[in-house]
Design a protein around this motif. Structure first.
Motif, PDB file in Angstrom:
ATOM      1  N   GLU A  70       3.201  -8.454 -38.751  1.00  0.00           N
ATOM      2  CA  GLU A  70       4.260  -8.198 -38.027  1.00  0.00           C
ATOM      3  C   GLU A  70       4.030  -9.054 -36.821  1.00  0.00           C
ATOM      4  O   GLU A  70       3.096  -9.018 -36.034  1.00  0.00           O
ATOM      5  CB  GLU A  70       4.493  -6.823 -37.650  1.00  0.00           C
ATOM      6  CG  GLU A  70       4.797  -5.757 -38.410  1.00  0.00           C
ATOM      7  CD  GLU A  70       4.945  -4.320 -37.893  1.00  0.00           C
ATOM      8  OE1 GLU A  70       4.596  -4.040 -36.873  1.00  0.00           O
ATOM      9  OE2 GLU A  70       5.094  -3.329 -38.855  1.00  0.00           O
ATOM     10  N   TRP A  72       6.401 -11.172 -33.744  1.00  0.00           N
ATOM     11  CA  TRP A  72       7.603 -11.253 -33.041  1.00  0.00           C
ATOM     12  C   TRP A  72       7.420 -11.277 -31.454  1.00  0.00           C
ATOM     13  O   TRP A  72       6.606 -10.763 -30.964  1.00  0.00           O
ATOM     14  CB  TRP A  72       8.642 -10.172 -33.493  1.00  0.00           C
ATOM     15  CG  TRP A  72       8.333  -8.779 -33.306  1.00  0.00           C
ATOM     16  CD1 TRP A  72       7.465  -7.934 -34.162  1.00  0.00           C
ATOM     17  CD2 TRP A  72       8.447  -8.227 -31.791  1.00  0.00           C
ATOM     18  NE1 TRP A  72       7.361  -6.908 -33.185  1.00  0.00           N
ATOM     19  CE2 TRP A  72       7.835  -6.881 -32.019  1.00  0.00           C
ATOM     20  CE3 TRP A  72       9.047  -8.420 -30.804  1.00  0.00           C
ATOM     21  CZ2 TRP A  72       8.023  -5.864 -31.129  1.00  0.00           C
ATOM     22  CZ3 TRP A  72       9.001  -7.503 -29.692  1.00  0.00           C
ATOM     23  CH2 TRP A  72       8.420  -6.190 -30.145  1.00  0.00           C
ATOM     24  N   GLY A 136       9.035 -14.137 -44.845  1.00  0.00           N
ATOM     25  CA  GLY A 136       9.060 -13.524 -43.561  1.00  0.00           C
ATOM     26  C   GLY A 136       8.175 -13.791 -42.351  1.00  0.00           C
ATOM     27  O   GLY A 136       8.037 -13.150 -41.410  1.00  0.00           O
ATOM     28  N   HIS A 284      12.617  -4.361 -30.630  1.00  0.00           N
ATOM     29  CA  HIS A 284      12.327  -4.754 -32.084  1.00  0.00           C
ATOM     30  C   HIS A 284      12.243  -3.899 -33.146  1.00  0.00           C
ATOM     31  O   HIS A 284      11.457  -2.927 -32.898  1.00  0.00           O
ATOM     32  CB  HIS A 284      11.297  -5.924 -32.211  1.00  0.00           C
ATOM     33  CG  HIS A 284      11.538  -6.861 -33.545  1.00  0.00           C
ATOM     34  ND1 HIS A 284      11.377  -6.459 -34.674  1.00  0.00           N
ATOM     35  CD2 HIS A 284      11.803  -7.934 -33.470  1.00  0.00           C
ATOM     36  CE1 HIS A 284      11.532  -7.321 -35.608  1.00  0.00           C
ATOM     37  NE2 HIS A 284      11.803  -8.611 -34.948  1.00  0.00           N
ATOM     38  N   ARG A 285      12.923  -4.125 -34.325  1.00  0.00           N
ATOM     39  CA  ARG A 285      13.019  -2.970 -35.202  1.00  0.00           C
ATOM     40  C   ARG A 285      11.549  -2.665 -35.893  1.00  0.00           C
ATOM     41  O   ARG A 285      11.209  -1.529 -36.349  1.00  0.00           O
ATOM     42  CB  ARG A 285      13.981  -3.222 -36.320  1.00  0.00           C
ATOM     43  CG  ARG A 285      13.616  -4.343 -37.251  1.00  0.00           C
ATOM     44  CD  ARG A 285      14.514  -4.575 -38.311  1.00  0.00           C
ATOM     45  NE  ARG A 285      14.420  -5.698 -39.388  1.00  0.00           N
ATOM     46  CZ  ARG A 285      14.338  -6.904 -39.090  1.00  0.00           C
ATOM     47  NH1 ARG A 285      14.839  -7.461 -37.960  1.00  0.00           N
ATOM     48  NH2 ARG A 285      14.005  -7.767 -39.816  1.00  0.00           N
ATOM     49  N   PHE A 286      10.686  -3.775 -36.078  1.00  0.00           N
ATOM     50  CA  PHE A 286       9.282  -3.643 -36.452  1.00  0.00           C
ATOM     51  C   PHE A 286       8.649  -2.519 -35.936  1.00  0.00           C
ATOM     52  O   PHE A 286       7.635  -1.922 -36.470  1.00  0.00           O
ATOM     53  CB  PHE A 286       8.558  -4.962 -36.367  1.00  0.00           C
ATOM     54  CG  PHE A 286       8.961  -5.874 -37.133  1.00  0.00           C
ATOM     55  CD1 PHE A 286      10.002  -5.722 -38.297  1.00  0.00           C
ATOM     56  CD2 PHE A 286       8.297  -7.334 -37.297  1.00  0.00           C
ATOM     57  CE1 PHE A 286      10.221  -6.876 -39.148  1.00  0.00           C
ATOM     58  CE2 PHE A 286       8.652  -8.367 -38.207  1.00  0.00           C
ATOM     59  CZ  PHE A 286       9.536  -7.879 -39.439  1.00  0.00           C
ATOM     60  N   TRP A 289      11.840   1.287 -35.116  1.00  0.00           N
ATOM     61  CA  TRP A 289      12.361   2.012 -36.237  1.00  0.00           C
ATOM     62  C   TRP A 289      11.320   3.291 -36.753  1.00  0.00           C
ATOM     63  O   TRP A 289      10.300   3.200 -36.561  1.00  0.00           O
ATOM     64  CB  TRP A 289      12.639   1.198 -37.450  1.00  0.00           C
ATOM     65  CG  TRP A 289      14.137   0.430 -37.292  1.00  0.00           C
ATOM     66  CD1 TRP A 289      14.518   0.215 -35.901  1.00  0.00           C
ATOM     67  CD2 TRP A 289      14.832  -0.471 -38.153  1.00  0.00           C
ATOM     68  NE1 TRP A 289      15.760  -0.631 -36.170  1.00  0.00           N
ATOM     69  CE2 TRP A 289      15.749  -1.028 -37.392  1.00  0.00           C
ATOM     70  CE3 TRP A 289      14.755  -0.370 -39.652  1.00  0.00           C
ATOM     71  CZ2 TRP A 289      16.623  -1.968 -38.240  1.00  0.00           C
ATOM     72  CZ3 TRP A 289      15.594  -1.235 -40.315  1.00  0.00           C
ATOM     73  CH2 TRP A 289      16.531  -1.823 -39.453  1.00  0.00           C
ATOM     74  N   ASP A 314       7.319   0.155 -47.695  1.00  0.00           N
ATOM     75  CA  ASP A 314       8.380   0.552 -46.844  1.00  0.00           C
ATOM     76  C   ASP A 314       9.693   0.329 -47.492  1.00  0.00           C
ATOM     77  O   ASP A 314       9.787  -0.776 -48.308  1.00  0.00           O
ATOM     78  CB  ASP A 314       8.213   0.131 -45.486  1.00  0.00           C
ATOM     79  CG  ASP A 314       8.489  -1.412 -45.379  1.00  0.00           C
ATOM     80  OD1 ASP A 314       9.796  -1.787 -45.642  1.00  0.00           O
ATOM     81  OD2 ASP A 314       7.753  -2.247 -45.299  1.00  0.00           O
ATOM     82  N   ASN A 317      13.451  -2.395 -44.643  1.00  0.00           N
ATOM     83  CA  ASN A 317      12.823  -3.639 -44.491  1.00  0.00           C
ATOM     84  C   ASN A 317      12.547  -3.850 -42.899  1.00  0.00           C
ATOM     85  O   ASN A 317      13.479  -4.089 -42.376  1.00  0.00           O
ATOM     86  CB  ASN A 317      13.704  -4.959 -44.992  1.00  0.00           C
ATOM     87  CG  ASN A 317      13.049  -6.245 -45.035  1.00  0.00           C
ATOM     88  OD1 ASN A 317      11.723  -6.091 -44.804  1.00  0.00           O
ATOM     89  ND2 ASN A 317      13.799  -7.072 -44.867  1.00  0.00           N
ATOM     90  N   GLY A 318      11.422  -3.961 -42.413  1.00  0.00           N
ATOM     91  CA  GLY A 318      10.998  -4.338 -41.100  1.00  0.00           C
ATOM     92  C   GLY A 318      10.523  -3.122 -40.222  1.00  0.00           C
ATOM     93  O   GLY A 318      10.502  -3.054 -39.008  1.00  0.00           O
ATOM     94  N   ASP A 319      10.308  -1.814 -41.032  1.00  0.00           N
ATOM     95  CA  ASP A 319      10.109  -0.769 -40.312  1.00  0.00           C
ATOM     96  C   ASP A 319       8.449  -0.881 -40.029  1.00  0.00           C
ATOM     97  O   ASP A 319       7.887  -1.689 -40.630  1.00  0.00           O
ATOM     98  CB  ASP A 319      10.618   0.592 -41.091  1.00  0.00           C
ATOM     99  CG  ASP A 319       9.710   0.701 -42.085  1.00  0.00           C
ATOM    100  OD1 ASP A 319       8.534   0.445 -42.383  1.00  0.00           O
ATOM    101  OD2 ASP A 319      10.200   1.768 -43.190  1.00  0.00           O
ATOM    102  N   ASP A 323       3.222  -3.344 -45.117  1.00  0.00           N
ATOM    103  CA  ASP A 323       3.953  -3.998 -46.187  1.00  0.00           C
ATOM    104  C   ASP A 323       3.784  -3.653 -47.497  1.00  0.00           C
ATOM    105  O   ASP A 323       4.507  -3.378 -48.417  1.00  0.00           O
ATOM    106  CB  ASP A 323       3.619  -5.509 -46.185  1.00  0.00           C
ATOM    107  CG  ASP A 323       4.092  -6.296 -44.621  1.00  0.00           C
ATOM    108  OD1 ASP A 323       4.784  -5.589 -44.042  1.00  0.00           O
ATOM    109  OD2 ASP A 323       3.451  -7.265 -44.354  1.00  0.00           O
TER     110      ASP A 323
END
Length: 346
Positions: A70, A72, A136, A284-286, A289, A314, A317-319, A323
């Motif tokens: 992750e 960002w 990604g 950010h959703r990472f 969420w 997951d 996608n992006g929670d 991975d």
């Protein structure tokens, strides 16, 4: 007198219809949100709604290996929010359980955490290329890199500077109680109360620095080769540690699973696991969420030993879930009341 003799001779309902035997079920797979920020906290995993019988001991070893990526940054009014997590996370947990009187069960889990460079980065990127899927952003940095950094302006600046080969984590104690035993048309229902102790080290990423509490209800029911499992509960998060500024007071957790018995000692299991987000204040959703992960695998019973193999990923996608995770779980049972053998007639 003849009528009385006939009544006495007739079988009682209990003798004519003995209670159904307890079904042989292997139970759901181990599940948790395997993300370095989530493993700091208490996470009640799914299990059967059945406590151990009096005097039975169970010893369990569970090993999870997760690839986490992750990276960002976002500019907000207060400054720059940042998360850069790139690692291989391995959690090894040893658990001992014992059956107590009145349907109670006591357990202690001792975990160890390994945080190292992403040793599976290359194979995962090769798999993405085979599927013509995006990486990604994994190709932006070198493979096998280790990084663990998260920032929220004026609230949090947390990082782990170097890999952790084998770090002592937060010990968890739990007390379970049987409400209904699964038997025939009667479903299983049990309660579970958990306390996580701050025995890990925050600066190494192996503990939150605060105790957590949880209360969970477990349910199971089924017919013949099929069984369903569910759980729902609340986690109370300790908020006095380093991450207290970004933690929510509590989280709702849930699981659902389906077991299909191929043979009396071999099952296939599919399940979902999730909880409301532990963290607040992120855009950010990472990380903002709520994680939801899907898992599937198999369980085998070999005498007094159960072995589980599986993987999860997951589905949002992006929670915050890892991975991809693979896991192995093995447990052994000893003790209990010996079987009553019929005595030969004199």
């Amino acid at each position: 007198m003849l009528a009385l003799a006939l009544v006495v001779a007739l079988p009682t309902p209990a003798a004519a219809a003995p209670p159904p035997e307890e079904p042989l079920r292997l139970g759901p797979l181990p599940h948790r949100t395997r993300n370095p920020l989530y493993i700091l906290h208490l996470q009640p995993g799914p299990r059967r709604a059945r406590t151990l019988d009096l005097g039975v001991f169970e010893f369990q070893v569970q090993v999870d290996a997760s690839n986490v990526w992750e990276k960002w940054s976002r500019v907000v009014a207060e400054g720059v929010q940042l998360e850069d997590i790139d690692m291989e996370l391995i959690r090894t947990a040893f658990t001992a359980r014992v059956g107590l009187p009145l349907g109670f069960e006591f357990a202690v889990e001792v975990p160890f955490v390994t945080l190292v460079g992403g040793i599976t980065d290359g194979p995962i990127q090769a798999w993405h290329r085979l599927l013509n899927a995006e990486n990604g952003g994994r190709d932006w940095v070198r493979n096998d890199r280790f990084n663990y950094e998260i920032q929220l302006p004026h609230k949090l600046s947390y990082s782990v500077d170097r890999p952790v080969t084998w770090g002592f984590g937060d010990i968890t104690t739990e007390l379970s109680v049987q409400f209904l035993k699964p038997r025939g048309p009667v479903p299983g229902l049990s309660g579970r109360f958990m306390l996580k102790l701050p025995t890990g080290r925050v600066e190494r990423g192996t503990g939150s620095g605060d105790p957590d509490l949880a209360a969970v209800l477990h349910f199971e029911h089924g017919f013949r080769r099929f069984a369903v499992y569910g759980s729902a509960g609340v986690i109370i998060l300790g908020r006095e540690g380093v991450l207290g500024e970004v933690l929510r007071p509590a989280s709702f957790t849930w699981t659902s699973a389906v077991e299909v018995g191929l043979t009396p000692g071999w099952s296939l299991i599919a399940q979902l696991h999730g909880n409301t987000a532990f963290h607040q204040g992120f855009v950010h959703r990472f990380i903002s969420w709520s994680p939801v992960a899907a898992g599937f695998g198999t369980k085998v019973r070999l005498g007094a030993m159960d072995i589980a193999l599986g993987m999860e990923q997951d589905i949002l996608n992006g929670d915050p879930a890892a991975d991809v995770t693979v896991f192995i779980d093995a447990s052994w049972r000893v003790g209990g009341a010996p079987a009553v053998r019929p005595q030969p007639e004199p």
